[in-house]
Motif scaffolding. Sequence first.
Motif, PDB file in Angstrom:
ATOM      1  N   HIS A 120       0.802  -1.217   0.000  1.00 42.28           N
ATOM      2  CA  HIS A 120       0.000   0.000   0.000  1.00 42.28           C
ATOM      3  C   HIS A 120       0.836   1.269   0.000  1.00 42.28           C
ATOM      4  O   HIS A 120       0.321   2.337  -0.324  1.00 42.28           O
ATOM      5  CB  HIS A 120      -0.938   0.003   1.214  1.00 42.28           C
ATOM      6  CG  HIS A 120      -1.949  -1.093   1.195  1.00 42.28           C
ATOM      7  ND1 HIS A 120      -3.104  -1.025   0.441  1.00 42.28           N
ATOM      8  CD2 HIS A 120      -1.965  -2.299   1.812  1.00 42.28           C
ATOM      9  CE1 HIS A 120      -3.804  -2.145   0.609  1.00 42.28           C
ATOM     10  NE2 HIS A 120      -3.130  -2.928   1.426  1.00 42.28           N
ATOM     11  N   GLY A 121       2.090   1.180   0.362  1.00 44.85           N
ATOM     12  CA  GLY A 121       2.935   2.360   0.407  1.00 44.85           C
ATOM     13  C   GLY A 121       3.486   2.733  -0.953  1.00 44.85           C
ATOM     14  O   GLY A 121       3.893   1.864  -1.733  1.00 44.85           O
ATOM     15  N   GLY A 122       3.472   4.018  -1.260  1.00 44.02           N
ATOM     16  CA  GLY A 122       4.066   4.491  -2.499  1.00 44.02           C
ATOM     17  C   GLY A 122       5.574   4.542  -2.386  1.00 44.02           C
ATOM     18  O   GLY A 122       6.143   4.437  -1.293  1.00 44.02           O
ATOM     19  N   GLU A 123       6.246   4.719  -3.509  1.00 40.18           N
ATOM     20  CA  GLU A 123       7.707   4.793  -3.502  1.00 40.18           C
ATOM     21  C   GLU A 123       8.209   5.953  -2.654  1.00 40.18           C
ATOM     22  O   GLU A 123       9.311   5.913  -2.114  1.00 40.18           O
ATOM     23  CB  GLU A 123       8.234   4.923  -4.929  1.00 40.18           C
ATOM     24  CG  GLU A 123       8.047   3.664  -5.762  1.00 40.18           C
ATOM     25  CD  GLU A 123       8.639   3.801  -7.152  1.00 40.18           C
ATOM     26  OE1 GLU A 123       9.204   4.885  -7.458  1.00 40.18           O
ATOM     27  OE2 GLU A 123       8.531   2.847  -7.928  1.00 40.18           O
ATOM     28  N   ASP A 124       7.405   6.995  -2.530  1.00 45.94           N
ATOM     29  CA  ASP A 124       7.783   8.151  -1.716  1.00 45.94           C
ATOM     30  C   ASP A 124       7.269   8.045  -0.283  1.00 45.94           C
ATOM     31  O   ASP A 124       7.326   9.005   0.470  1.00 45.94           O
ATOM     32  CB  ASP A 124       7.255   9.434  -2.357  1.00 45.94           C
ATOM     33  CG  ASP A 124       5.734   9.438  -2.489  1.00 45.94           C
ATOM     34  OD1 ASP A 124       5.087   8.407  -2.169  1.00 45.94           O
ATOM     35  OD2 ASP A 124       5.184  10.464  -2.932  1.00 45.94           O
ATOM     36  N   GLY A 125       6.758   6.854   0.081  1.00 47.34           N
ATOM     37  CA  GLY A 125       6.239   6.655   1.427  1.00 47.34           C
ATOM     38  C   GLY A 125       4.794   7.065   1.603  1.00 47.34           C
ATOM     39  O   GLY A 125       4.272   7.041   2.716  1.00 47.34           O
ATOM     40  N   SER A 126       4.131   7.448   0.518  1.00 49.10           N
ATOM     41  CA  SER A 126       2.743   7.910   0.618  1.00 49.10           C
ATOM     42  C   SER A 126       1.804   6.778   0.974  1.00 49.10           C
ATOM     43  O   SER A 126       2.014   5.612   0.616  1.00 49.10           O
ATOM     44  CB  SER A 126       2.309   8.538  -0.707  1.00 49.10           C
ATOM     45  OG  SER A 126       2.424   7.598  -1.772  1.00 49.10           O
ATOM     46  N   SER A 127       0.745   7.130   1.678  1.00 44.10           N
ATOM     47  CA  SER A 127      -0.302   6.193   2.071  1.00 44.10           C
ATOM     48  C   SER A 127      -1.497   6.353   1.130  1.00 44.10           C
ATOM     49  O   SER A 127      -1.546   7.306   0.332  1.00 44.10           O
ATOM     50  CB  SER A 127      -0.744   6.498   3.501  1.00 44.10           C
ATOM     51  OG  SER A 127      -1.407   7.764   3.544  1.00 44.10           O
ATOM     52  N   PRO A 128      -2.484   5.452   1.204  1.00 47.51           N
ATOM     53  CA  PRO A 128      -3.697   5.656   0.406  1.00 47.51           C
ATOM     54  C   PRO A 128      -4.332   7.020   0.655  1.00 47.51           C
ATOM     55  O   PRO A 128      -4.767   7.695  -0.283  1.00 47.51           O
ATOM     56  CB  PRO A 128      -4.596   4.511   0.863  1.00 47.51           C
ATOM     57  CG  PRO A 128      -3.650   3.426   1.255  1.00 47.51           C
ATOM     58  CD  PRO A 128      -2.498   4.140   1.899  1.00 47.51           C
ATOM     59  N   GLY A 129      -4.370   7.447   1.923  1.00 47.43           N
ATOM     60  CA  GLY A 129      -4.940   8.747   2.239  1.00 47.43           C
ATOM     61  C   GLY A 129      -4.168   9.887   1.616  1.00 47.43           C
ATOM     62  O   GLY A 129      -4.757  10.875   1.151  1.00 47.43           O
ATOM     63  N   ASP A 130      -2.853   9.765   1.600  1.00 51.80           N
ATOM     64  CA  ASP A 130      -2.027  10.793   0.961  1.00 51.80           C
ATOM     65  C   ASP A 130      -2.384  10.920  -0.515  1.00 51.80           C
ATOM     66  O   ASP A 130      -2.478  12.031  -1.062  1.00 51.80           O
ATOM     67  CB  ASP A 130      -0.542  10.443   1.078  1.00 51.80           C
ATOM     68  CG  ASP A 130      -0.024  10.504   2.499  1.00 51.80           C
ATOM     69  OD1 ASP A 130      -0.580  11.288   3.296  1.00 51.80           O
ATOM     70  OD2 ASP A 130       0.929   9.763   2.804  1.00 51.80           O
ATOM     71  N   ARG A 131      -2.574   9.777  -1.177  1.00 52.50           N
ATOM     72  CA  ARG A 131      -2.871   9.808  -2.612  1.00 52.50           C
ATOM     73  C   ARG A 131      -4.241  10.432  -2.880  1.00 52.50           C
ATOM     74  O   ARG A 131      -4.421  11.144  -3.876  1.00 52.50           O
ATOM     75  CB  ARG A 131      -2.793   8.391  -3.186  1.00 52.50           C
ATOM     76  CG  ARG A 131      -1.377   7.822  -3.166  1.00 52.50           C
ATOM     77  CD  ARG A 131      -1.275   6.529  -3.944  1.00 52.50           C
ATOM     78  NE  ARG A 131      -1.889   5.398  -3.275  1.00 52.50           N
ATOM     79  CZ  ARG A 131      -1.275   4.621  -2.379  1.00 52.50           C
ATOM     80  NH1 ARG A 131      -0.013   4.877  -2.026  1.00 52.50           N
ATOM     81  NH2 ARG A 131      -1.893   3.588  -1.845  1.00 52.50           N
ATOM     82  N   VAL A 132      -5.204  10.176  -2.007  1.00 52.32           N
ATOM     83  CA  VAL A 132      -6.525  10.786  -2.180  1.00 52.32           C
ATOM     84  C   VAL A 132      -6.450  12.291  -1.950  1.00 52.32           C
ATOM     85  O   VAL A 132      -7.053  13.082  -2.692  1.00 52.32           O
ATOM     86  CB  VAL A 132      -7.558  10.140  -1.234  1.00 52.32           C
ATOM     87  CG1 VAL A 132      -8.911  10.851  -1.344  1.00 52.32           C
ATOM     88  CG2 VAL A 132      -7.738   8.651  -1.564  1.00 52.32           C
ATOM     89  N   ARG A 133      -5.680  12.720  -0.959  1.00 54.70           N
ATOM     90  CA  ARG A 133      -5.554  14.154  -0.687  1.00 54.70           C
ATOM     91  C   ARG A 133      -4.944  14.887  -1.871  1.00 54.70           C
ATOM     92  O   ARG A 133      -5.284  16.038  -2.141  1.00 54.70           O
ATOM     93  CB  ARG A 133      -4.705  14.379   0.574  1.00 54.70           C
ATOM     94  CG  ARG A 133      -5.452  14.148   1.868  1.00 54.70           C
ATOM     95  CD  ARG A 133      -4.776  14.896   3.017  1.00 54.70           C
ATOM     96  NE  ARG A 133      -3.382  14.496   3.134  1.00 54.70           N
ATOM     97  CZ  ARG A 133      -2.937  13.488   3.875  1.00 54.70           C
ATOM     98  NH1 ARG A 133      -3.810  12.764   4.576  1.00 54.70           N
ATOM     99  NH2 ARG A 133      -1.651  13.195   3.931  1.00 54.70           N
ATOM    100  N   ARG A 134      -4.042  14.234  -2.595  1.00 58.15           N
ATOM    101  CA  ARG A 134      -3.431  14.872  -3.757  1.00 58.15           C
ATOM    102  C   ARG A 134      -4.457  15.195  -4.840  1.00 58.15           C
ATOM    103  O   ARG A 134      -4.209  16.042  -5.701  1.00 58.15           O
ATOM    104  CB  ARG A 134      -2.347  13.956  -4.333  1.00 58.15           C
ATOM    105  CG  ARG A 134      -1.109  13.844  -3.457  1.00 58.15           C
ATOM    106  CD  ARG A 134      -0.180  12.760  -3.961  1.00 58.15           C
ATOM    107  NE  ARG A 134       0.975  12.606  -3.082  1.00 58.15           N
ATOM    108  CZ  ARG A 134       1.836  11.595  -3.149  1.00 58.15           C
ATOM    109  NH1 ARG A 134       1.651  10.646  -4.069  1.00 58.15           N
ATOM    110  NH2 ARG A 134       2.846  11.527  -2.321  1.00 58.15           N
ATOM    111  N   HIS A 135      -5.595  14.537  -4.779  1.00 58.07           N
ATOM    112  CA  HIS A 135      -6.661  14.792  -5.753  1.00 58.07           C
ATOM    113  C   HIS A 135      -7.784  15.624  -5.136  1.00 58.07           C
ATOM    114  O   HIS A 135      -8.891  15.667  -5.672  1.00 58.07           O
ATOM    115  CB  HIS A 135      -7.192  13.478  -6.300  1.00 58.07           C
ATOM    116  CG  HIS A 135      -6.224  12.772  -7.207  1.00 58.07           C
ATOM    117  ND1 HIS A 135      -6.116  13.067  -8.549  1.00 58.07           N
ATOM    118  CD2 HIS A 135      -5.291  11.818  -6.944  1.00 58.07           C
ATOM    119  CE1 HIS A 135      -5.169  12.306  -9.082  1.00 58.07           C
ATOM    120  NE2 HIS A 135      -4.648  11.547  -8.141  1.00 58.07           N
ATOM    121  N   GLY A 136      -7.488  16.278  -4.014  1.00 58.77           N
ATOM    122  CA  GLY A 136      -8.441  17.198  -3.421  1.00 58.77           C
ATOM    123  C   GLY A 136      -9.388  16.588  -2.424  1.00 58.77           C
ATOM    124  O   GLY A 136     -10.314  17.275  -1.959  1.00 58.77           O
TER     125      GLY A 136
END
Length: 219
Positions: A120-136
Amino acid sequence: MAKRWLIGLAGLLAAFAPAAASAQTAYEAQVLQVLNAVRANPAAFADQLRTFRGYFKGAVYVVPGQQVRNMTNEGVGAVDEAIAFLSRQRALSGMNAADTLAAAAADHVAEQGGAGSVGHGGEDGSSPGDRVRRHGGGDYVAEVIEYGASDPVDAVRQLIVDDGVPDRGHRSILFDPSLRFAGVSCGSHQAYRTMCVIDFGVARDGRELPGVEMASIGQ
């Protein structure tokens, strides 16, 4: 089996078809349709799993008409446990497709697919919640990931059986009654051939709603 399942639940698929997402593929729409059909009628999928367990020889199963030998960790034990769960699971309402959640899921598919990575972790350490926040959106989300499915039914089946996952955390998320929105993204995967990421929320954009608590929080 997949063909019989899709034909047998044609009415449910039509009744619980999600709202169309802007860039949703037919495969991704079918994943959500199958999931909603299973939530609406868990006992029907339990019957399908009873057929599926007959495809096992030890820890390996081969679906009729396919040449792939699929190795599992638990063999029919996990299937039997899933059958018992579905037999007592109450019907739930369907989930609607959500563009914000789907966009976040697509980011993860794009990153992992070419690299052949998992988790679930992105290469930059991002979480699922982080990825959703990037889309507003917000970060009040749950995520499941499936690797190697041959079709939408297989993708949902793998998540429900949850072979090799002691706490059946993926299944808990799929049957969380508080989750009303989902974003599905599927694509190729360098190591496992295919993958699907599904991000879920109590709200369409992954934000919290007053008085609504995610039952599967922490999964």
